[in-house]
Design a protein around this motif. Sequence first.
Motif, PDB file in Angstrom:
ATOM      1  N   GLY A  55       0.851  -1.179   0.000  1.00 44.57           N
ATOM      2  CA  GLY A  55       0.000   0.000   0.000  1.00 44.57           C
ATOM      3  C   GLY A  55       0.889   1.231   0.000  1.00 44.57           C
ATOM      4  N   TYR A  56       0.465   2.261  -0.691  1.00 48.71           N
ATOM      5  CA  TYR A  56       1.229   3.502  -0.798  1.00 48.71           C
ATOM      6  C   TYR A  56       0.439   4.652  -0.173  1.00 48.71           C
ATOM      7  CZ  TYR A  56       4.585   1.823  -4.387  1.00 48.71           C
ATOM      8  OH  TYR A  56       5.586   1.191  -5.081  1.00 48.71           O
ATOM      9  N   ALA A 314       0.292  17.189  -3.192  1.00 48.37           N
ATOM     10  CA  ALA A 314      -0.529  16.658  -4.275  1.00 48.37           C
ATOM     11  C   ALA A 314      -1.343  15.453  -3.848  1.00 48.37           C
ATOM     12  CB  ALA A 314       0.363  16.291  -5.465  1.00 48.37           C
ATOM     13  N   TYR A 315      -0.820  14.649  -2.932  1.00 45.60           N
ATOM     14  CA  TYR A 315      -1.556  13.457  -2.494  1.00 45.60           C
ATOM     15  C   TYR A 315      -2.882  13.841  -1.836  1.00 45.60           C
ATOM     16  CZ  TYR A 315      -2.181   8.690  -0.779  1.00 45.60           C
ATOM     17  OH  TYR A 315      -2.668   7.416  -0.561  1.00 45.60           O
ATOM     18  N   GLY A 316      -2.875  14.956  -1.106  1.00 46.22           N
ATOM     19  CA  GLY A 316      -4.070  15.373  -0.395  1.00 46.22           C
ATOM     20  C   GLY A 316      -5.251  15.667  -1.292  1.00 46.22           C
ATOM     21  N   ILE A 317      -4.980  16.106  -2.512  1.00 47.81           N
ATOM     22  CA  ILE A 317      -6.063  16.390  -3.458  1.00 47.81           C
ATOM     23  C   ILE A 317      -6.935  15.149  -3.636  1.00 47.81           C
ATOM     24  CG2 ILE A 317      -6.593  16.969  -5.866  1.00 47.81           C
ATOM     25  CD1 ILE A 317      -3.824  18.426  -5.908  1.00 47.81           C
ATOM     26  N   ILE A 338      -1.029  19.429 -10.418  1.00 46.17           N
ATOM     27  CA  ILE A 338       0.345  19.050 -10.104  1.00 46.17           C
ATOM     28  C   ILE A 338       0.638  17.673 -10.699  1.00 46.17           C
ATOM     29  CG2 ILE A 338       1.967  18.520  -8.239  1.00 46.17           C
ATOM     30  CD1 ILE A 338       0.347  20.342  -6.424  1.00 46.17           C
ATOM     31  N   SER A 339       1.809  17.530 -11.270  1.00 42.37           N
ATOM     32  CA  SER A 339       2.270  16.230 -11.759  1.00 42.37           C
ATOM     33  C   SER A 339       3.452  15.786 -10.906  1.00 42.37           C
ATOM     34  CB  SER A 339       2.696  16.306 -13.231  1.00 42.37           C
ATOM     35  OG  SER A 339       1.597  16.659 -14.049  1.00 42.37           O
ATOM     36  N   ILE A 340       3.345  14.608 -10.289  1.00 35.45           N
ATOM     37  CA  ILE A 340       4.418  14.044  -9.477  1.00 35.45           C
ATOM     38  C   ILE A 340       4.971  12.825 -10.209  1.00 35.45           C
ATOM     39  CG2 ILE A 340       5.016  12.936  -7.281  1.00 35.45           C
ATOM     40  CD1 ILE A 340       4.368  15.872  -6.937  1.00 35.45           C
ATOM     41  N   GLU A 341       6.277  12.813 -10.438  1.00 39.64           N
ATOM     42  CA  GLU A 341       6.896  11.717 -11.179  1.00 39.64           C
ATOM     43  C   GLU A 341       6.774  10.410 -10.390  1.00 39.64           C
ATOM     44  OE1 GLU A 341      10.869  12.799 -12.164  1.00 39.64           O
ATOM     45  OE2 GLU A 341      10.276  14.594 -13.267  1.00 39.64           O
ATOM     46  N   GLY A 342       6.256   9.385 -11.070  1.00 41.04           N
ATOM     47  CA  GLY A 342       6.070   8.079 -10.436  1.00 41.04           C
ATOM     48  C   GLY A 342       4.732   7.915  -9.758  1.00 41.04           C
ATOM     49  N   GLY A 364      -6.771   4.648  -5.485  1.00 37.25           N
ATOM     50  CA  GLY A 364      -6.869   4.764  -6.935  1.00 37.25           C
ATOM     51  C   GLY A 364      -5.701   5.458  -7.584  1.00 37.25           C
ATOM     52  N   ILE A 365      -4.580   5.524  -6.881  1.00 42.32           N
ATOM     53  CA  ILE A 365      -3.359   6.125  -7.414  1.00 42.32           C
ATOM     54  C   ILE A 365      -2.384   4.994  -7.719  1.00 42.32           C
ATOM     55  CG2 ILE A 365      -1.434   7.702  -6.966  1.00 42.32           C
ATOM     56  CD1 ILE A 365      -3.249   9.133  -4.943  1.00 42.32           C
ATOM     57  N   VAL A 366      -1.811   5.004  -8.913  1.00 39.04           N
ATOM     58  CA  VAL A 366      -0.893   3.944  -9.329  1.00 39.04           C
ATOM     59  C   VAL A 366       0.533   4.481  -9.229  1.00 39.04           C
ATOM     60  CG1 VAL A 366      -0.209   2.377 -11.169  1.00 39.04           C
ATOM     61  CG2 VAL A 366      -2.637   2.975 -10.857  1.00 39.04           C
ATOM     62  N   PHE A 367       1.339   3.831  -8.399  1.00 36.03           N
ATOM     63  CA  PHE A 367       2.732   4.248  -8.231  1.00 36.03           C
ATOM     64  C   PHE A 367       3.650   3.362  -9.064  1.00 36.03           C
ATOM     65  CE2 PHE A 367       0.730   6.191  -4.633  1.00 36.03           C
ATOM     66  CZ  PHE A 367       1.456   7.362  -4.415  1.00 36.03           C
ATOM     67  N   ASP A 368       4.705   3.967  -9.556  1.00 35.86           N
ATOM     68  CA  ASP A 368       5.720   3.256 -10.325  1.00 35.86           C
ATOM     69  C   ASP A 368       6.633   2.532  -9.343  1.00 35.86           C
ATOM     70  OD1 ASP A 368       8.014   2.513 -11.762  1.00 35.86           O
ATOM     71  OD2 ASP A 368       7.885   4.247 -13.093  1.00 35.86           O
TER      72      ASP A 368
END
Length: 387
Positions: A55-56, A314-317, A338-342, A364-368
């Motif tokens: 989990g992230y 950005a995660y808080g959005i 905002i764009s966050i790499e990964g 619902g966020i996909v992390f690299d």
Amino acid sequence: MNMTNIPSDWKVEKIEFAKLTGERARSAGANGRIGIHGKKCAVDIARITIDGQIGYGSSIHMTPEWAASLVGRRVIDLFDERGRVREAYRLQLEYPLLDWLGQRQGRPVYDLVSGSHAEKGVPLAVPCYDTSLYFDDLHLPDERDAVALMQEQARQGYAMGHRHFKIKVGRGGRHMPLWEGTKRDIAIVQGISEVAGPAGKIMIDANNAYNLNLTKEVLAALANVNLYWLEEAFHEDDALYEDLKGWLRQRGQQVLIADGEGLASPHLVEWAARGHVDVLQYDIIWPGFTHWLELGEKLDALGLRSAPHCYGNAYGIYASGHLSAAVRNFEFVEHDDISIEGMDVSGYRVANGEFHVPAAPGFGIVFDDERVTGLVERSGWSVSHQA
């Protein structure tokens, strides 16, 4: 949240930490308190592994020493009898834990926490506003040019799908002469309201740069604008807010009072219960999501409104969108492009003034995974349980 399907012998296997970086779509200028915010952004992310499932989530104030004390602990002990993350673990681990739980159960977090008011089986869409309208005009000596610039920025937000806008005001508090800056505040709000149209809600945020009388001057000048709320006019003060609310009632001006960011008064909820404040805005990252589950219940019971602050993380959005399913009187998601790499958030979208939340597991966020692993190895850290 249902914790009965978590076996009592499941333990925290690994906690990893990395900082992800990125950029806003447009550099953010000053506000009533501080200077240029800029374009660069960063999010501290923790990755947790339990029963082979990861989990992230956003994490603050977590150290390798703290994480080492947690690995090997039973997962069930991290939650209370209501299925909520215990307070001792919230700031550091609530987001990766909730994401892990949603991933394990194949359900979005909003489904795990939804209240009786939330429609089941219906795609989640939440009102949102564009929060990117800062003091980007200070270099322009001519007020008309300043208004035109800020209108163009609002049009960019409108093209992106926004219909509601929060505008930073308080130029005369620090960055411009008092009356010149206040006059420009008023002109810019009026100009952006033209972009938003009659259906668009306008919020203004002074970051405590006004005083009571200056606030009244601005509100009187904006009586023709669809002004939905006034945020942080001055530092929270019960006597001043009581005066302002009475003045608004006398005028018949329907403007909500919003406050609660930063070092907010510990008495703010009490003052709101007395009718002096309408909208509470504590941050979604600190004190956080689980705190908001508890606070939202209290505010709903009092008939007050919730609008979590989340600018700068950005995660808080995206977390705010999920919270809306648990809080009946949830007002808006505060949205910044905002764009966050990964960090892939393509499942979310803004359309016609609403923030659409994907029905994907967890947040619902996909992390690299590969990128995060590289960052953990280069500049982060990892702690594992030794069986």
